[in-house]
Design a protein around this motif. Structure first.
Motif, short mmCIF file in Angstrom:
data_model
loop_
_atom_site.label_atom_id
_atom_site.label_comp_id
_atom_site.label_asym_id
_atom_site.label_seq_id
_atom_site.Cartn_x
_atom_site.Cartn_y
_atom_site.Cartn_z
N ALA A 1 -1.60 7.54 6.66
CA ALA A 1 -0.30 7.24 6.04
C ALA A 1 -0.46 6.99 4.55
O ALA A 1 0.43 7.30 3.75
CB ALA A 1 0.35 6.03 6.71
N ILE A 2 -1.61 6.42 4.14
CA ILE A 2 -1.90 6.20 2.71
C ILE A 2 -2.00 7.53 1.99
O ILE A 2 -1.42 7.75 0.92
CB ILE A 2 -3.19 5.38 2.53
CG1 ILE A 2 -3.05 4.00 3.20
CG2 ILE A 2 -3.53 5.22 1.05
CD1 ILE A 2 -4.33 3.17 3.21
N TYR A 3 -2.77 8.47 2.59
CA TYR A 3 -2.90 9.80 1.99
C TYR A 3 -1.55 10.53 1.99
O TYR A 3 -1.17 11.17 1.02
CB TYR A 3 -3.90 10.65 2.79
CG TYR A 3 -5.32 10.15 2.80
CD1 TYR A 3 -6.05 10.01 1.62
CD2 TYR A 3 -5.96 9.85 4.00
CE1 TYR A 3 -7.37 9.57 1.64
CE2 TYR A 3 -7.27 9.42 4.04
CZ TYR A 3 -7.97 9.28 2.86
OH TYR A 3 -9.28 8.84 2.88
N LEU A 4 -0.83 10.42 3.11
CA LEU A 4 0.36 11.25 3.33
C LEU A 4 1.54 10.88 2.44
O LEU A 4 2.26 11.76 1.97
CB LEU A 4 0.79 11.15 4.80
CG LEU A 4 2.06 11.90 5.20
CD1 LEU A 4 1.88 13.40 5.00
CD2 LEU A 4 2.45 11.60 6.64
N VAL B 1 0.83 -1.20 0.00
CA VAL B 1 0.00 0.00 0.00
C VAL B 1 0.87 1.26 0.00
O VAL B 1 0.63 2.20 -0.76
CB VAL B 1 -0.95 -0.01 1.22
CG1 VAL B 1 -1.63 1.35 1.38
CG2 VAL B 1 -2.00 -1.11 1.06
N GLN B 2 1.91 1.30 0.85
CA GLN B 2 2.75 2.49 0.93
C GLN B 2 3.57 2.67 -0.35
O GLN B 2 3.79 3.81 -0.79
CB GLN B 2 3.67 2.42 2.15
CG GLN B 2 2.96 2.47 3.49
CD GLN B 2 2.05 3.67 3.64
OE1 GLN B 2 0.95 3.56 4.15
NE2 GLN B 2 2.48 4.84 3.20
N TYR B 3 3.99 1.57 -0.96
CA TYR B 3 4.70 1.67 -2.24
C TYR B 3 3.78 2.29 -3.30
O TYR B 3 4.19 3.18 -4.06
CB TYR B 3 5.18 0.29 -2.69
CG TYR B 3 5.59 0.24 -4.15
CD1 TYR B 3 6.74 0.88 -4.59
CD2 TYR B 3 4.79 -0.42 -5.09
CE1 TYR B 3 7.11 0.86 -5.93
CE2 TYR B 3 5.14 -0.45 -6.43
CZ TYR B 3 6.30 0.19 -6.85
OH TYR B 3 6.65 0.18 -8.17
N VAL C 1 3.66 13.88 12.60
CA VAL C 1 3.35 13.32 11.28
C VAL C 1 1.84 13.34 11.04
O VAL C 1 1.37 13.64 9.94
CB VAL C 1 3.92 11.89 11.16
CG1 VAL C 1 3.43 11.21 9.89
CG2 VAL C 1 5.44 11.92 11.18
N GLY C 2 1.06 13.04 12.09
CA GLY C 2 -0.39 13.03 11.96
C GLY C 2 -0.96 14.41 11.63
O GLY C 2 -1.85 14.55 10.80
#
Length: 418
Positions: A209-212, A63-65, A309-310
């Motif tokens: 984290a997906i959006y960021l 997902v992060q990739y 980070v949030g």
């Protein structure tokens, strides 16, 4: 503009120099919500739910990739593209659910940091929550004034402290590796364990984290690159994501193993070993004050890094979906309120963390499904669009996550199985 070199050794160095954004995103995977969810899992169910973390971490890498690649190829963040493609009512509705998820994230981070300050210095929880909020503002100010690379280095340093703090206990209390391997077999001991598993998943594959990540790669590498440079950036991103998520996954699994080895069973002498405070006290009794202090320092670093980070993620989500930029200071003050209210009301902080992670799990499909759809479209990604086999894997991952979320909803409606 990023410069690239033809010499193989220099090229390898340049790939390493391009790493960093994934380590910032990875902080979302080792926040206080993870600590609460993983300690609860290990203390209540031993090694039984280790498989959830292994599966979740593998899914998180993919997902992060995909999110990072999306930012590199399009030069835009996922919230920006969503904001452009949705009509106004859709944008507002999407933003509302994303803000609820961001609020749950912030809740976990503020409460976790407050607990750490309470354990280390006896600071009242409400005062500790305010301190975490103020310090995180300072870190965001650093990001605004000193640039992203300095911010990344500070976050990576905190990630190192988190890793040492949470993995260190395993040296003193080695787990049963045979039982840990047995925990790789998928199973749920009872109905409530599904809620804990969903909490572990929500704490691992995190919506913000997906959006960021797409924003991080865009901000770090810029938005205009020819295809050959995009391919180099994508190669660097694969390394970045692999190592960052390997670290984060190891920390999470270490927490479950530590809880299963040191906090489970009547021999601990405590009945609240599935709370962070209970875990701290039992670690102090079983493993010594030094190990307990290192654990609490790791928790404090986790709260400080993840709340910064949030807040960054929340600002990017609002900017992309609503085309509105609210000053980070104002956003930070507003998002602090729910966490501080829960601390002031005296609600069980660890259980608040677990429930916040379950709420995050419900927000994952809203971030994940657009990513899966957009990264497969040639109209958006051009020659970098996902091939059919990768799209199929992404669909399976999304289906698994949605299925667990539906199970969680059913359990909540049935009163967690009575």
């Amino acid at each position: 503009m990023t410069h690239f070199h033809d010499n193989p050794k220099t090229s390898q160095k340049s790939l390493v120099a391009l790493m960093g954004p994934a380590f910032v995103a990875a902080v979302a995977y080792v926040d206080p919500g993870n600590v609460a969810a993983n300690i609860t899992a290990g203390a209540r169910y031993g090694y039984t739910l280790v498989w959830v973390l292994v599966l979740a971490n593998l899914m998180a890498m993919l997902v992060q990739y995909e999110s990072a690649k999306f930012g590199i190829v399009t030069g835009r963040s996922l919230p920006q593209v969503l904001g452009d493609r949705l009509r106004r009512p859709g944008r507002i509705a999407f933003w509302i659910q994303a803000e609820i998820v961001a609020g749950a994230t912030d809740l976990a981070e503020v409460i976790g940091g407050a607990i750490a300050l309470n354990l280390l210095f006896g600071t009242p929880l409400l005062v500790g929550g305010l301190i975490i909020g103020v310090v995180s503002l300072g870190m965001l100010f650093l990001q605004n004034t000193s640039g992203q690379i300095v911010f990344e280095r500070v976050i990576i340093a905190l990630l190192l402290v988190i890793t040492l703090g949470f993995v260190g206990g395993l040296v003193v209390a080695p787990p049963s590796w045979q039982a840990a391997v047995a925990g790789l077999r998928p199973t749920f001991p009872n109905a409530e364990s599904v809620l804990v598993a969903a909490s572990m998943l929500g704490a691992t594959v995190m919506p913000h984290a997906i959006y960021l990540h797409s924003s991080l790669t865009k901000d770090r590498h810029g938005s205009e690159h020819p295809d050959d440079q995009k391919r180099r950036l994508i190669r660097a991103t694969k390394l970045d994501v692999f190592w960052a998520l390997l670290v984060a996954g190891s920390v999470n699994i270490a927490l479950v193993l530590l809880a299963a080895a040191a906090l489970r069973g009547p021999g601990t002498g405590q009945t609240d070993t599935d709370t962070i405070e209970g875990a701290y006290h039992v670690i102090a009794i079983a493993l010594g004050g030094g190990v307990a202090t290192v654990f609490a320092v790791g928790l404090l670093a986790s709260g400080l890094a993840s709340t910064s980070v949030g807040a960054y993620a929340g600002a990017e989500i609002m900017s992309g979906l609503l085309h509105v930029r609210v000053p980070l200071l104002a956003r930070r003050v507003v998002t602090l309120i729910p966490g501080l209210a829960i601390l002031a009301l005296g609600f069980n902080p660890t259980w608040a963390l677990v429930l916040s992670q379950a709420l995050l799990s419900l927000g994952i499909p809203f971030a994940l499904l657009p990513l899966v759809i957009y990264t497969s479209k040639k109209t958006i990604m051009g020659s970098f669009a996902d091939p059919k086999w990768l799209l199929a894997i992404n669909i399976v991952v999304a289906a698994l996550i949605v299925a667990l979320n539906l199970g969680l909803l059913v359990l909540l409606m049935l009163g967690m199985g009575g």
